[in-house]
Design a protein around this motif. Structure first.
Motif, mmCIF file in Angstrom:
data_model
loop_
_atom_site.group_PDB
_atom_site.id
_atom_site.type_symbol
_atom_site.label_atom_id
_atom_site.label_comp_id
_atom_site.label_asym_id
_atom_site.label_seq_id
_atom_site.Cartn_x
_atom_site.Cartn_y
_atom_site.Cartn_z
ATOM 1 N N ILE A 4 0.836 -1.197 0.000
ATOM 2 C CA ILE A 4 0.000 0.000 0.000
ATOM 3 C C ILE A 4 0.871 1.246 0.000
ATOM 4 O O ILE A 4 1.813 1.362 0.780
ATOM 5 N N GLN A 5 0.517 2.179 -0.892
ATOM 6 C CA GLN A 5 1.151 3.490 -0.895
ATOM 7 C C GLN A 5 0.090 4.506 -0.506
ATOM 8 O O GLN A 5 -1.005 4.516 -1.068
ATOM 9 N N LEU A 6 0.428 5.351 0.423
ATOM 10 C CA LEU A 6 -0.479 6.402 0.887
ATOM 11 C C LEU A 6 0.012 7.736 0.351
ATOM 12 O O LEU A 6 1.152 8.131 0.607
ATOM 13 N N LYS A 21 4.183 5.335 -10.660
ATOM 14 C CA LYS A 21 5.267 4.579 -11.294
ATOM 15 C C LYS A 21 5.648 3.356 -10.453
ATOM 16 O O LYS A 21 5.816 2.255 -10.974
ATOM 17 N N VAL A 22 5.766 3.546 -9.142
ATOM 18 C CA VAL A 22 6.101 2.426 -8.251
ATOM 19 C C VAL A 22 4.975 1.391 -8.258
ATOM 20 O O VAL A 22 5.222 0.187 -8.308
ATOM 21 N N ALA A 23 3.726 1.859 -8.222
ATOM 22 C CA ALA A 23 2.584 0.935 -8.239
ATOM 23 C C ALA A 23 2.588 0.095 -9.512
ATOM 24 O O ALA A 23 2.352 -1.114 -9.468
ATOM 25 N N ASN A 24 2.857 0.719 -10.640
ATOM 26 C CA ASN A 24 2.924 -0.021 -11.909
ATOM 27 C C ASN A 24 4.074 -1.016 -11.900
ATOM 28 O O ASN A 24 3.926 -2.147 -12.370
ATOM 29 N N TYR A 25 5.210 -0.611 -11.392
ATOM 30 C CA TYR A 25 6.385 -1.485 -11.305
ATOM 31 C C TYR A 25 6.049 -2.746 -10.499
ATOM 32 O O TYR A 25 6.351 -3.860 -10.913
ATOM 33 N N LEU A 26 5.424 -2.551 -9.355
ATOM 34 C CA LEU A 26 5.065 -3.678 -8.495
ATOM 35 C C LEU A 26 4.031 -4.583 -9.172
ATOM 36 O O LEU A 26 4.138 -5.811 -9.133
ATOM 37 N N LYS A 27 3.031 -3.962 -9.780
ATOM 38 C CA LYS A 27 1.975 -4.715 -10.458
ATOM 39 C C LYS A 27 2.541 -5.572 -11.588
ATOM 40 O O LYS A 27 2.179 -6.733 -11.746
ATOM 41 N N GLU A 28 3.448 -4.994 -12.373
ATOM 42 C CA GLU A 28 4.057 -5.723 -13.484
ATOM 43 C C GLU A 28 4.859 -6.931 -13.005
ATOM 44 O O GLU A 28 5.085 -7.868 -13.764
ATOM 45 N N ARG A 29 5.286 -6.917 -11.764
ATOM 46 C CA ARG A 29 6.069 -8.014 -11.215
ATOM 47 C C ARG A 29 5.233 -8.977 -10.381
ATOM 48 O O ARG A 29 5.747 -9.796 -9.636
ATOM 49 N N GLY A 30 3.907 -8.850 -10.510
ATOM 50 C CA GLY A 30 3.009 -9.811 -9.903
ATOM 51 C C GLY A 30 2.570 -9.522 -8.487
ATOM 52 O O GLY A 30 1.957 -10.371 -7.846
ATOM 53 N N HIS A 31 2.857 -8.333 -7.990
ATOM 54 C CA HIS A 31 2.445 -7.971 -6.633
ATOM 55 C C HIS A 31 1.121 -7.220 -6.667
ATOM 56 O O HIS A 31 0.822 -6.519 -7.632
ATOM 57 N N ARG A 32 0.350 -7.353 -5.617
ATOM 58 C CA ARG A 32 -0.860 -6.544 -5.493
ATOM 59 C C ARG A 32 -0.434 -5.195 -4.939
ATOM 60 O O ARG A 32 0.116 -5.097 -3.843
ATOM 61 N N SER A 33 -0.689 -4.170 -5.700
ATOM 62 C CA SER A 33 -0.303 -2.811 -5.317
ATOM 63 C C SER A 33 -1.559 -1.968 -5.185
ATOM 64 O O SER A 33 -2.410 -1.957 -6.078
ATOM 65 N N LEU A 34 -1.666 -1.258 -4.105
ATOM 66 C CA LEU A 34 -2.845 -0.447 -3.808
ATOM 67 C C LEU A 34 -2.408 0.970 -3.483
ATOM 68 O O LEU A 34 -1.514 1.173 -2.662
ATOM 69 N N ILE A 35 -3.025 1.938 -4.140
ATOM 70 C CA ILE A 35 -2.791 3.348 -3.827
ATOM 71 C C ILE A 35 -3.984 3.849 -3.028
ATOM 72 O O ILE A 35 -5.129 3.669 -3.434
ATOM 73 N N VAL A 36 -3.712 4.466 -1.897
ATOM 74 C CA VAL A 36 -4.747 5.118 -1.093
ATOM 75 C C VAL A 36 -4.497 6.615 -1.210
ATOM 76 O O VAL A 36 -3.405 7.096 -0.901
#
Length: 75
Positions: A4-6, A21-36
């Motif tokens: 999670i990024q706040l 950019k960080v959220a996309n990077y994480l998502k592309e590598r198979g992680h669940r990324s959430l922006i709050v």
């Protein structure tokens, strides 16, 4: 695991672009990324357009009891 990024800024600049950019990077590598972020912030539209999971909470700025309570519920 969810990462999670706040970012409660209501602007659209370098900090918000880096968050996405960080959220996309994480998502592309198979992680669940959430922006709050703050309700109605430009990061909501940009994040969703990029296919990133975004949750909106009330409040903007350095201190918001309401946003703190909402974030507690998310966590």
């Amino acid at each position: 695991m969810t990462l999670i990024q706040l970012n409660l800024s209501g602007a659209w600049g370098g900090m918000e672009m880096s968050t996405l950019k960080v959220a996309n990077y994480l998502k592309e590598r198979g992680h669940r990324s959430l922006i709050v972020t703050s309700r109605g912030a430009p990061l909501v539209k940009e994040g969703r357009a990029a296919g990133v999971e975004v949750l909106e909470i009330d409040g903007e700025g350095h201190f918001s009891p309401r946003a703190s309570w909402q974030l507690r519920g998310i966590l």
